[in-house]
Design a protein around this motif. Structure first.
Motif, short mmCIF file in Angstrom:
data_model
loop_
_atom_site.label_atom_id
_atom_site.label_comp_id
_atom_site.label_asym_id
_atom_site.label_seq_id
_atom_site.Cartn_x
_atom_site.Cartn_y
_atom_site.Cartn_z
N THR A 161 0.84 -1.19 0.00
CA THR A 161 0.00 0.00 0.00
C THR A 161 0.88 1.25 0.00
O THR A 161 1.86 1.32 0.75
CB THR A 161 -0.93 0.01 1.23
N LEU A 162 0.51 2.19 -0.85
CA LEU A 162 1.19 3.48 -0.90
C LEU A 162 0.23 4.52 -0.34
O LEU A 162 -0.88 4.69 -0.86
CB LEU A 162 1.57 3.84 -2.34
N TYR A 163 0.63 5.19 0.72
CA TYR A 163 -0.17 6.27 1.31
C TYR A 163 0.35 7.60 0.77
O TYR A 163 1.53 7.76 0.47
CB TYR A 163 -0.04 6.26 2.84
N PHE A 164 -0.54 8.58 0.66
CA PHE A 164 -0.16 9.91 0.20
C PHE A 164 -1.27 10.87 0.61
O PHE A 164 -2.35 10.45 0.99
CB PHE A 164 0.05 9.94 -1.32
N HIS A 165 -0.98 12.16 0.56
CA HIS A 165 -2.07 13.09 0.81
C HIS A 165 -2.45 13.79 -0.50
O HIS A 165 -1.64 13.94 -1.40
CB HIS A 165 -1.76 14.08 1.95
N ARG A 166 -3.73 14.12 -0.56
CA ARG A 166 -4.29 14.78 -1.73
C ARG A 166 -5.10 15.98 -1.27
O ARG A 166 -5.83 15.91 -0.29
CB ARG A 166 -5.19 13.82 -2.51
N ARG A 167 -4.96 17.05 -2.02
CA ARG A 167 -5.73 18.26 -1.72
C ARG A 167 -7.08 18.15 -2.40
O ARG A 167 -7.18 17.95 -3.61
CB ARG A 167 -5.00 19.51 -2.18
N ASP A 168 -8.12 18.24 -1.59
CA ASP A 168 -9.51 18.27 -2.07
C ASP A 168 -10.05 19.65 -1.71
O ASP A 168 -10.38 19.90 -0.56
CB ASP A 168 -10.34 17.17 -1.41
N GLY A 169 -10.11 20.54 -2.70
CA GLY A 169 -10.51 21.92 -2.41
C GLY A 169 -9.43 22.58 -1.57
O GLY A 169 -8.29 22.68 -1.98
N ILE A 174 -5.83 11.99 3.58
CA ILE A 174 -4.91 10.87 3.35
C ILE A 174 -5.63 9.85 2.47
O ILE A 174 -6.78 9.47 2.72
CB ILE A 174 -4.49 10.19 4.68
N TYR A 175 -4.96 9.40 1.43
CA TYR A 175 -5.45 8.39 0.52
C TYR A 175 -4.45 7.24 0.46
O TYR A 175 -3.31 7.37 0.93
CB TYR A 175 -5.62 8.97 -0.90
N CYS A 176 -4.88 6.14 -0.13
CA CYS A 176 -3.96 5.04 -0.35
C CYS A 176 -4.27 4.35 -1.67
O CYS A 176 -5.39 4.40 -2.16
CB CYS A 176 -3.97 4.05 0.80
N ALA A 177 -3.24 3.75 -2.21
CA ALA A 177 -3.37 2.92 -3.42
C ALA A 177 -2.73 1.59 -3.08
O ALA A 177 -1.65 1.55 -2.48
CB ALA A 177 -2.65 3.58 -4.59
N THR A 178 -3.41 0.52 -3.44
CA THR A 178 -2.93 -0.82 -3.10
C THR A 178 -2.53 -1.56 -4.37
O THR A 178 -3.23 -1.50 -5.37
CB THR A 178 -4.02 -1.60 -2.34
N ARG A 179 -1.41 -2.28 -4.28
CA ARG A 179 -0.96 -3.07 -5.42
C ARG A 179 -1.85 -4.31 -5.58
O ARG A 179 -2.35 -4.82 -4.59
CB ARG A 179 0.47 -3.54 -5.21
#
Length: 180
Positions: A161-169, A174-179
């Motif tokens: 899993t790769l965690y990262f932050h994303r600006r929403d407005g 915090i979001y994640c993407a899983t392999r």
């Protein structure tokens, strides 16, 4: 900074308090306007990934490149790896690179890249691989699963899993993407 030209510190964290705070020796170039930030320590504690950023008169980085420092003894400080620029030649560019996340085996690097000196630039997360800890990283590829204004990648302990932050407005989440 004015007296040391250094910005990376270390200390012992215990029960919510930090003690023994001191500068991390061996990483600062000790040049005015060069600021180090965004530290990533490899899981084995041997490698330190950080940023060399040049701040001009505007107060924002004009250049930011990733650098690797190594230490041979856990009780010793870090030293810039002589081959760091060569190992990261495909990673560092004319854009700003920062916020590294390194895999346990040191062969996979995630980082943030954004165009320098543009007001509306949107940071993106990239992945670069290499065949061994001593080899250069290959040309990075955009992480398609991290869309929008994203930065600050971090790998889960199992590296699935790769965690990262994303600006929403105006808010960051915090979001994640899983392999697969």
């Amino acid at each position: 900074y004015e007296s040391s030209l250094s910005t990376l510190y270390t200390g012992a964290f215990h029960e919510g308090a930090v003690s023994g705070v001191s500068l991390v020796p061996g990483v600062s170039r000790r040049e005015r306007r060069i600021v180090n930030f965004d530290v990533e320590v490899s899981p084995d504690g041997r490698s330190l990934y950080f940023v060399d950023a040049y701040f001009g008169m505007t107060g924002v980085p004009e250049r930011a490149d990733l650098v690797i420092a190594e230490r041979s003894d856990p009780s010793a400080g870090f030293q810039r790896w002589a081959d760091s620029a060569d190992l990261l030649a495909n990673v560092n560019s004319r854009e700003l690179e920062y916020a590294a996340a390194i895999s346990e085996n040191g062969r996979e690097l995630f980082f943030t890249r954004v165009a320098a000196r543009t007001q509306d630039a949107s940071p993106k997360i990239y992945r670069a691989a290499r065949t061994s800890r001593e080899a250069s990283f290959e040309v990075p590829m955009l992480v398609d699963a991290a869309e929008g204004f994203v930065e600050g990648p971090a790998l889960s302990p199992d590296e699935k899993t790769l965690y990262f932050h994303r600006r929403d407005g105006e808010t960051f989440h915090i979001y994640c993407a899983t392999r697969p």
